[in-house]
Each structure stands twice: as C-alpha cells, then as structure tokens.
Design a protein around this motif. Structure first.
Motif, short mmCIF file in Angstrom:
data_model
loop_
_atom_site.label_atom_id
_atom_site.label_comp_id
_atom_site.label_asym_id
_atom_site.label_seq_id
_atom_site.Cartn_x
_atom_site.Cartn_y
_atom_site.Cartn_z
N LEU A 1 8.09 -0.91 -15.08
CA LEU A 1 7.22 -0.95 -13.90
C LEU A 1 6.45 0.35 -13.68
O LEU A 1 5.29 0.33 -13.28
CB LEU A 1 8.05 -1.28 -12.66
N THR A 2 7.07 1.49 -13.96
CA THR A 2 6.39 2.77 -13.79
C THR A 2 5.20 2.88 -14.72
O THR A 2 4.11 3.31 -14.32
CB THR A 2 7.37 3.93 -14.05
N GLU A 3 5.37 2.47 -15.96
CA GLU A 3 4.28 2.52 -16.93
C GLU A 3 3.16 1.54 -16.56
O GLU A 3 1.98 1.87 -16.69
CB GLU A 3 4.80 2.20 -18.33
N ILE A 4 3.53 0.37 -16.06
CA ILE A 4 2.54 -0.63 -15.66
C ILE A 4 1.68 -0.09 -14.52
O ILE A 4 0.46 -0.24 -14.52
CB ILE A 4 3.21 -1.96 -15.28
N ARG A 5 2.32 0.57 -13.55
CA ARG A 5 1.58 1.10 -12.41
C ARG A 5 0.60 2.19 -12.82
O ARG A 5 -0.37 2.46 -12.12
CB ARG A 5 2.56 1.65 -11.37
N LEU B 1 -1.31 2.14 -15.47
CA LEU B 1 -2.44 1.61 -16.24
C LEU B 1 -3.74 1.73 -15.45
O LEU B 1 -3.76 1.56 -14.23
CB LEU B 1 -2.20 0.13 -16.58
N ILE B 2 -4.80 2.01 -16.14
CA ILE B 2 -6.12 2.14 -15.50
C ILE B 2 -6.60 0.78 -15.01
O ILE B 2 -7.05 0.65 -13.88
CB ILE B 2 -7.13 2.78 -16.47
N GLU B 3 -6.52 -0.22 -15.86
CA GLU B 3 -6.95 -1.57 -15.48
C GLU B 3 -5.73 -2.40 -15.08
O GLU B 3 -4.73 -2.42 -15.79
CB GLU B 3 -7.67 -2.26 -16.64
N GLU B 4 -5.80 -3.04 -13.92
CA GLU B 4 -4.71 -3.86 -13.42
C GLU B 4 -4.48 -5.04 -14.37
O GLU B 4 -5.38 -5.84 -14.60
CB GLU B 4 -5.03 -4.37 -12.02
N PRO B 5 -3.26 -5.18 -14.92
CA PRO B 5 -3.01 -6.30 -15.82
C PRO B 5 -2.75 -7.59 -15.04
O PRO B 5 -2.42 -7.57 -13.85
CB PRO B 5 -1.75 -5.87 -16.57
N THR B 6 -2.89 -8.70 -15.72
CA THR B 6 -2.55 -10.01 -15.17
C THR B 6 -1.16 -10.36 -15.68
O THR B 6 -0.87 -10.20 -16.86
CB THR B 6 -3.56 -11.07 -15.64
N TYR B 7 -0.31 -10.82 -14.76
CA TYR B 7 1.06 -11.19 -15.14
C TYR B 7 1.10 -12.65 -15.56
O TYR B 7 0.53 -13.52 -14.90
CB TYR B 7 2.02 -10.95 -13.97
N VAL B 8 1.80 -12.91 -16.67
CA VAL B 8 1.95 -14.27 -17.19
C VAL B 8 3.43 -14.54 -17.41
O VAL B 8 4.10 -13.83 -18.17
CB VAL B 8 1.16 -14.48 -18.50
N LYS C 1 -8.73 -8.65 -21.99
CA LYS C 1 -8.06 -8.32 -20.72
C LYS C 1 -6.59 -7.99 -20.96
O LYS C 1 -5.96 -8.59 -21.82
CB LYS C 1 -8.15 -9.50 -19.74
N PRO C 2 -6.03 -7.05 -20.18
CA PRO C 2 -4.61 -6.73 -20.36
C PRO C 2 -3.70 -7.74 -19.63
O PRO C 2 -3.99 -8.13 -18.50
CB PRO C 2 -4.48 -5.34 -19.73
N TYR C 3 -2.65 -8.16 -20.31
CA TYR C 3 -1.68 -9.09 -19.75
C TYR C 3 -0.28 -8.52 -19.91
O TYR C 3 0.05 -7.94 -20.95
CB TYR C 3 -1.74 -10.44 -20.47
N ILE C 4 0.53 -8.71 -18.88
CA ILE C 4 1.96 -8.40 -18.95
C ILE C 4 2.68 -9.74 -18.98
O ILE C 4 2.58 -10.54 -18.05
CB ILE C 4 2.43 -7.58 -17.72
N LEU C 5 3.39 -9.99 -20.06
CA LEU C 5 4.16 -11.22 -20.20
C LEU C 5 5.59 -10.95 -19.75
O LEU C 5 6.14 -9.89 -20.03
CB LEU C 5 4.14 -11.67 -21.66
N TYR C 6 6.18 -11.92 -19.06
CA TYR C 6 7.56 -11.73 -18.63
C TYR C 6 8.35 -13.02 -18.66
O TYR C 6 7.79 -14.12 -18.65
CB TYR C 6 7.62 -11.10 -17.22
#
Length: 125
Positions: free
Chosen positions: A18-22, A24-31, A66-71
């Motif tokens: 979560l710290t690394e995600i926060r 990021l310059i561009e807000e990722p989309t969560y999938v 686009k950046p995506y965070i998969l979970y």
C-alpha cells in the motif's frame, strides 16, 4: 502449455504494498481477480472484477498503457494474472499479499459495483 508450466514455477511479477501504491504518480485502477461470487461478497471500493478464469477474454476491457493493481485474497491469483498480462504488454502490478496480506479485510464493501469500459472504471448496475 509453456505458459502454464512457467506459472507453476512461481513467476516473477511486480508486486506493490500500500505504501508503494500511494507513491505512484498516476492513480492505478484496482481490479479484483477473484470470482464474481467473491467480488459480490465484498471487494475494495472503486474496483472492477475480472475473474482470473475469464482474463483471456476480458483483458480487452483494459487499456495497456494505464496502470492497474490486481488483487485477490492472498496474492497468488493476482500474481498469476499480473504475470500473464505483463507478458502481453499491460501495465499491471499485484497487491503484495492480497487482501489478507495487506490487512484490508475491514475495508471491503458490498453493492458498489464497477465495470471497466475502455480501461476506465464505470459504475455498474
């Protein structure tokens, strides 16, 4: 067959906490890579659902740049999905440890469903 064999060998994928995600310059989309039933029972707010089993046919909903965070629950399915999509040129990362590893169980929501259209989150029905 070769992709499946590689998956069995613990693929190396980009994982972020979560710290690394926060940072990021561009807000990722969560999938959410879990099943539709798992998504319906509780998911992260403002996230879309593309079950791992349907990834090969639904990846067209993603925009490769686009950046995506998969979970998922533990990070295993999301790492597999990130590996497969990353090989195809998508800008994807897996949430390190999944929902459980990131301690996000208390932040799951129900009823706020989103879908992806042209890579963007859209409120679902």
């Amino acid at each position: 067959k070769s992709d499946f064999t590689l998956l069995l060998r613990e693929p190396v994928v980009d994982e972020m906490d979560l710290t690394e995600i926060r940072s990021l310059i561009e807000e990722p989309t969560y999938v959410d890579i879990r099943t539709e039933e798992e998504y319906a029972s509780g998911h992260l707010a403002f996230s879309a659902n593309i079950p791992l089993a349907l990834l090969s046919i639904k990846k067209r909903l993603l925009a490769p740049e686009k950046p995506y965070i998969l979970y998922c629950d533990t990070g295993r399915r999301s790492c597999a999905a990130a590996y497969l999509l990353g090989k195809q040129g998508y800008n994807v990362m897996a949430l390190s440890g999944g929902i459980a590893g990131a301690g996000l169980e208390h932040r799951l929501v129900k009823g706020e469903n989103y879908i992806l259209r042209k890579g963007e989150l859209v409120a679902g029905q």
